[in-house]
Motif scaffolding. Structure first.
Motif, PDB file in Angstrom:
ATOM      1  N   SER A 157     -12.212 -18.996  -8.993  1.00  0.00           N
ATOM      2  CA  SER A 157     -10.836 -18.725  -8.574  1.00  0.00           C
ATOM      3  C   SER A 157     -10.455 -17.254  -8.652  1.00  0.00           C
ATOM      4  O   SER A 157      -9.341 -16.890  -8.289  1.00  0.00           O
ATOM      5  CB  SER A 157      -9.853 -19.545  -9.411  1.00  0.00           C
ATOM      6  N   GLY A 158     -11.348 -16.397  -9.116  1.00  0.00           N
ATOM      7  CA  GLY A 158     -11.069 -14.966  -9.199  1.00  0.00           C
ATOM      8  C   GLY A 158     -11.292 -14.275  -7.869  1.00  0.00           C
ATOM      9  O   GLY A 158     -11.549 -14.913  -6.835  1.00  0.00           O
ATOM     10  N   ALA A 159     -11.203 -12.951  -7.894  1.00  0.00           N
ATOM     11  CA  ALA A 159     -11.333 -12.177  -6.662  1.00  0.00           C
ATOM     12  C   ALA A 159     -12.699 -12.379  -6.008  1.00  0.00           C
ATOM     13  O   ALA A 159     -12.793 -12.677  -4.815  1.00  0.00           O
ATOM     14  CB  ALA A 159     -11.093 -10.698  -6.960  1.00  0.00           C
ATOM     15  N   VAL A 160     -13.758 -12.225  -6.781  1.00  0.00           N
ATOM     16  CA  VAL A 160     -15.108 -12.406  -6.236  1.00  0.00           C
ATOM     17  C   VAL A 160     -15.377 -13.878  -5.973  1.00  0.00           C
ATOM     18  O   VAL A 160     -15.971 -14.250  -4.953  1.00  0.00           O
ATOM     19  CB  VAL A 160     -16.156 -11.824  -7.195  1.00  0.00           C
ATOM     20  N   GLY A 161     -14.919 -14.733  -6.861  1.00  0.00           N
ATOM     21  CA  GLY A 161     -15.174 -16.164  -6.723  1.00  0.00           C
ATOM     22  C   GLY A 161     -14.560 -16.776  -5.491  1.00  0.00           C
ATOM     23  O   GLY A 161     -15.198 -17.576  -4.786  1.00  0.00           O
ATOM     24  N   THR A 162     -13.306 -16.423  -5.182  1.00  0.00           N
ATOM     25  CA  THR A 162     -12.665 -16.996  -3.998  1.00  0.00           C
ATOM     26  C   THR A 162     -13.360 -16.546  -2.721  1.00  0.00           C
ATOM     27  O   THR A 162     -13.466 -17.315  -1.759  1.00  0.00           O
ATOM     28  CB  THR A 162     -11.176 -16.622  -3.947  1.00  0.00           C
ATOM     29  N   ALA A 163     -13.841 -15.319  -2.706  1.00  0.00           N
ATOM     30  CA  ALA A 163     -14.613 -14.852  -1.552  1.00  0.00           C
ATOM     31  C   ALA A 163     -15.948 -15.581  -1.478  1.00  0.00           C
ATOM     32  O   ALA A 163     -16.393 -15.977  -0.388  1.00  0.00           O
ATOM     33  CB  ALA A 163     -14.828 -13.346  -1.637  1.00  0.00           C
ATOM     34  N   ALA A 164     -16.584 -15.776  -2.627  1.00  0.00           N
ATOM     35  CA  ALA A 164     -17.894 -16.435  -2.647  1.00  0.00           C
ATOM     36  C   ALA A 164     -17.799 -17.872  -2.147  1.00  0.00           C
ATOM     37  O   ALA A 164     -18.679 -18.338  -1.408  1.00  0.00           O
ATOM     38  CB  ALA A 164     -18.470 -16.406  -4.057  1.00  0.00           C
ATOM     39  N   VAL A 165     -16.748 -18.587  -2.538  1.00  0.00           N
ATOM     40  CA  VAL A 165     -16.577 -19.968  -2.066  1.00  0.00           C
ATOM     41  C   VAL A 165     -16.454 -19.995  -0.550  1.00  0.00           C
ATOM     42  O   VAL A 165     -17.110 -20.801   0.131  1.00  0.00           O
ATOM     43  CB  VAL A 165     -15.340 -20.608  -2.731  1.00  0.00           C
ATOM     44  N   GLN A 166     -15.623 -19.117   0.010  1.00  0.00           N
ATOM     45  CA  GLN A 166     -15.444 -19.086   1.455  1.00  0.00           C
ATOM     46  C   GLN A 166     -16.733 -18.727   2.182  1.00  0.00           C
ATOM     47  O   GLN A 166     -17.097 -19.348   3.187  1.00  0.00           O
ATOM     48  CB  GLN A 166     -14.358 -18.076   1.819  1.00  0.00           C
ATOM     49  N   LEU A 167     -17.427 -17.717   1.677  1.00  0.00           N
ATOM     50  CA  LEU A 167     -18.645 -17.259   2.338  1.00  0.00           C
ATOM     51  C   LEU A 167     -19.758 -18.292   2.249  1.00  0.00           C
ATOM     52  O   LEU A 167     -20.468 -18.527   3.232  1.00  0.00           O
ATOM     53  CB  LEU A 167     -19.100 -15.937   1.725  1.00  0.00           C
TER      54      LEU A 167
END
Length: 325
Positions: A157-167
């Protein structure tokens, strides 16, 4: 100009807004009036001087860089001699890299550096929340994630995590995400097929008891560790971490040529200009196609930069954006 300046390591209060000289673009440079930047976990690490590995870059005893921030969106307000690739008034976004200095009203950037015209239709504040390509680099270059693989994203749910989930979802991977129950809805909306509450029990034990394994474990904050998470990897699985701990550095060296399970870290902030620029361009393409959306936890004006640092330090959903007014 106003800038967020820190002169010693410590808590959020060591960062204060000061008046410093506005930079002047030299030949081959452009001057950008910054609209927005982000306060990242890297900024927090360099401000606090912890872990100690951060001081290897920021300075062993006191900071050598007084103004943090490496991602920015804004407008060109002046160009140096020989610059014909940008014009005054043009909206841009980019990365200053190891030079930092983006937490200020103005920043000078080389015209042939990591700077691009802001994609049409992209809000500059939202753009700032998209620029960091840590997740993109780890999933593509380090994990080499492909469609059909399974990935566990811890810290989703963090900055990197939310991007990682989408990618990862966009790449066609099967995504299992770990975050708090309060943020499960957000993470699921980003593409996670399954969301686990890290407070519900030991994640590694729970998944191990279920006989679950993953092609990739992306441990965003390093809370699992390679030793503990190794049992969750497939025979050729990759554990990827962003925090440069000595155990992970050792595992990276030890398993570098292994055809089996591997522990891996990558220093995305130290990559060359071409790689970072390519990531910025791909990020823009993903944003335009709707595959990548900005996730913003809070927006703070420059004068509240200390509160922004405190917010990052206590955890957050998405990015913490700093606006320059």
């Amino acid at each position: 100009m106003r800038a967020a300046v820190y002169r010693r390591y410590g808590g959020p209060s060591v960062v204060e807004v000061e008046q410093i000289d506005t930079p002047v673009p030299a030949a081959g440079e452009v001057l950008v009036r910054v609209t927005a930047s982000v306060v990242s976990t890297s900024d927090v690490a360099m401000r606090s001087g912890t872990p100690f590995a951060a001081r290897l870059f920021a300075g062993p005893f006191r900071p050598r860089l007084r103004v943090l921030g490496s991602e920015f969106s804004g407008k060109i307000v002046a160009v140096g001699d020989g610059v014909d690739s940008f014009r005054v008034g043009e909206a841009v976004w980019g990365v200053t890299g190891t030079a930092m200095r983006a937490h200020a009203e103005f920043v000078v950037v080389r015209a042939d550096g990591v700077i691009e015209a802001l994609p049409a239709g992209l809000d500059p504040v939202e753009a700032a929340a998209l620029i960091d390509a840590t997740a993109l680099s780890f999933l593509d270059d380090t994990a080499e994630l492909v469609a059909g693989q399974t990935i566990l994203i811890n810290g989703a749910s963090g900055a990197v995590g939310t991007a990682a989930v989408q990618l990862a979802s966009h790449r066609g991977a099967v995504v299992t995400a770990v975050c708090s129950a309060e943020r499960a809805g957000l993470v699921r909306s980003l593409g996670a097929q399954e969301v686990l509450d890290y407070r519900a029990g030991d994640i590694v034990t729970t998944l191990q008891d279920q006989g679950r394994t993953f092609d990739v474990v992306f441990d965003v904050f390093g809370h699992l560790g390679y030793r503990e998470a190794r049992c969750l990897l497939t025979p050729t699985g990759r554990y990827c971490g962003t925090v440069p701990t000595l155990p992970l550095l050792w595992r990276t060296l030890l398993t570098r040529w292994s055809k089996g399970k591997r522990g891996m870290i990558a220093f995305t902030g130290l990559r060359g200009r071409d790689a970072v620029l390519a990531d910025l361009r791909e990020t823009g393409s993903l944003a335009r196609s709707g595959a990548l959306h900005p996730v913003i936890g809070a927006v703070y004006p420059l004068e509240r930069v200390a509160q922004a640092h405190a917010h990052v330090g206590r955890g957050r959903a998405g990015n913490i954006v700093l606006t320059m007014g």
